[in-house]
Design an enzyme around this catalytic site. Structure first.
Site, mmCIF file in Angstrom:
data_model
loop_
_atom_site.group_PDB
_atom_site.id
_atom_site.type_symbol
_atom_site.label_atom_id
_atom_site.label_comp_id
_atom_site.label_asym_id
_atom_site.label_seq_id
_atom_site.Cartn_x
_atom_site.Cartn_y
_atom_site.Cartn_z
ATOM 1 C CG ASP A 69 3.484 0.626 2.722
ATOM 2 O OD1 ASP A 69 2.611 -0.398 4.077
ATOM 3 O OD2 ASP A 69 2.561 1.072 2.490
ATOM 4 C CG ASP A 71 2.683 1.662 7.160
ATOM 5 O OD1 ASP A 71 3.091 1.837 7.326
ATOM 6 O OD2 ASP A 71 1.633 1.060 7.012
ATOM 7 C CG ASP A 148 -9.030 -1.366 9.826
ATOM 8 O OD1 ASP A 148 -7.651 -2.134 10.858
ATOM 9 O OD2 ASP A 148 -8.826 -0.245 9.294
#
Ligand code: ATP
Ligand code: MG
Length: 445
Positions: A69, A71, A148
């Protein structure tokens, strides 16, 4: 971009100046970006906001992988995003996000996350370091340190076709190194699921875990105990159904993390004299990955049936020794294994139900005479159970001739089917049906 300073809980991270990579220095091609994502970026920028693609999609585009996807991240606040787009819905309570709808495609738009003040950090961090709330808006310079891994923290500005890199993610990308941003132990404590993500991305991207990112994994696995079983289950789906389950499995074991997802199976794997599960399991994982590569579907219940087969067999033997019938022994063993496991991972009932069916149907394969094979063939779970029989046979845990019989029976015409299911040699004493050697023989264990 100016340099500034941000704090991450106890972590002081100095924000270096961003390195800007022009299109000549990166491999992201606009033609590989969703037209809808490009539209969202453009509309936000036309409305005077900053807007970037970020995270997995930028990383995957760089690696020539197809992003799951796209983002988008922006300095517009959720209510402002909603004003820019007609087909837009705000979701999420903890951190509000916008979903912009284009037919079936949804582009997720998030506002830059900020860094809480020291006081707020204390309020929103659990005693064990876990982040409880993470809902402050901020700037791109702050947003980056919330992410992260360095390769997940690259921002793509579609208008200028540049990559904005604060965390030296491009260097790590070139070095194929997966590196956690900030102090690894702090970051794992904030959100232990990052440990599973580390393994997942290392396997998916074929990156090496940076030593600083890898070392704490060996000792921090028990933090996963605090994660709700539903979130762990979601992560397990990603770990094992994305086409690199074998490598993921090996690394989860390597870093002592597997035991926190599948405790009983991990114990079996640790028994040195047990040869059974490894080859069988590796084959199951490899087959599953191969199916995904071939564009075929894979189901979690099939893989899970293989995962728990060993634990099931040990319990079946106990039940048989206690005098239960084979059928009951399987039912009781299945109940025991699954009840124990769902406490760790909340595997939905429809999955555990299908696992039971795959296991119990194994008992019916040896019955190849009369109407029974026809009834089995018509069972909704036949295909999965048959594939499971093939897997057992491949690993030497079921009768190979039986597997061949079922392979032939399925494609045979009506006459041949009838011949195949005739009782053999009526004049002689009826032979007992051949028993599948998958379960009750201790030699297998
Ligand atoms: P994929 O979707 O291919 O699994 P992804 O990197 O897009 O990988 P998502 O879970 O979709 O992963 O998250 C999108 C981005 O959000 C990540 O790239 C990362 O920057 C950030 N992110 C997600 N989860 C975390 C987390 N637990 N801690 C910090 N940052 C996170
Ligand atoms: Mg993603």
């Amino acid at each position: 971009m100016n340099s500034s300073t941000s704090s991450l809980g106890s972590l002081e991270t100095s924000v270096s100046q961003a390195v800007i990579y022009p299109s000549s220095q990166h491999a992201v091609l606009q033609k590989n970006i969703s037209v809808h994502a490009l539209k969202v970026l453009k509309q936000l920028q036309n409305s005077g906001y900053e807007a970037y693609l970020v995270g997995g999609c930028v990383r995957d585009l760089l690696l020539d992988l197809k992003p799951k996807d796209f983002d988008v991240v922006t300095n517009a606040h959720p209510d402002e995003i909603k004003q820019v787009f007609k087909q837009c819905r705000l979701i999420g309570r903890r951190f509000r996000l916008a979903h912009v709808y284009f037919g079936r495609e949804i582009i997720e738009v998030a506002t830059f996350r900020g860094v809480s003040s020291e006081a707020t950090v204390h309020q929103t961090t659990h005693a064990d370091g876990r982040l409880l709330r993470d809902n402050v808006y901020g700037s791109i310079e702050e947003d980056v340190w919330r992410r992260d891994f360095t390769v997940n923290a690259l921002y793509y500005d579609a208008e200028k076709a540049v990559i904005v890199d604060y965390a030296a993610g491009m260097e790590d990308y070139h070095a194929r190194s997966l590196k956690l941003i900030g102090d690894p132990v702090t970051r794992y404590r904030e959100d232990p699921v990052r440990m599973l993500r580390a393994v997942r991305f290392a396997a998916k991207l074929k990156f090496t875990l940076h030593p600083d990112t890898a070392t704490p994994l060996h000792d921090l696995g028990n933090l996963l105990v605090s994660i709700p079983s539903a979130r762990l289950y979601d992560e397990v789906l990603k770990l094992f159904l994305s086409g690199y389950a074998l490598s993921t499995f090996k690394q989860l074991r390597q870093y002592n993390l597997f035991q926190y997802l599948f405790p009983e199976m991990d114990q079996h794997l640790n028994l040195a004299d047990v040869n059974f599960p490894k080859s069988f399991l590796l084959q199951a994982l490899e087959n599953s990955d191969a199916r995904i590569r071939e564009g075929k579907s894979v189901t979690l219940y099939f893989l899970m049936s293989a995962f728990f087969w060993e634990a099931l067999q040990v319990r079946v033997i106990n039940q048989l020794q206690a005098g239960e019938t084979e059928y009951n022994a399987y039912q009781i063993a299945a109940n025991e294994v699954l009840t124990k496991q769902v406490k760790v991972l909340s595997i939905p009932r429809r999955i555990t139900q299908s696992m039971r069916e795959v296991w119990i149907l194994q008992l019916r394969f040896p019955h190849c005479v009369g109407s029974k094979p026809y009834r089995l063939l018509a069972h909704p779970r036949f295909r999965a159970a048959y594939d499971f029989l093939l897997l057992l046979a491949e690993a030497g845990l079921a009768d190979a001739k039986l597997a061949i019989w079922w392979t032939e029976f399925q494609v045979a015409n009506a006459d041949t089917k009838q011949q195949m299911t005739q009782p053999k040699n009526k004049s002689k004493r009826r032979k007992k049906p051949k028993k599948i050697n998958n379960s009750v023989s201790k030699d297998n264990l």
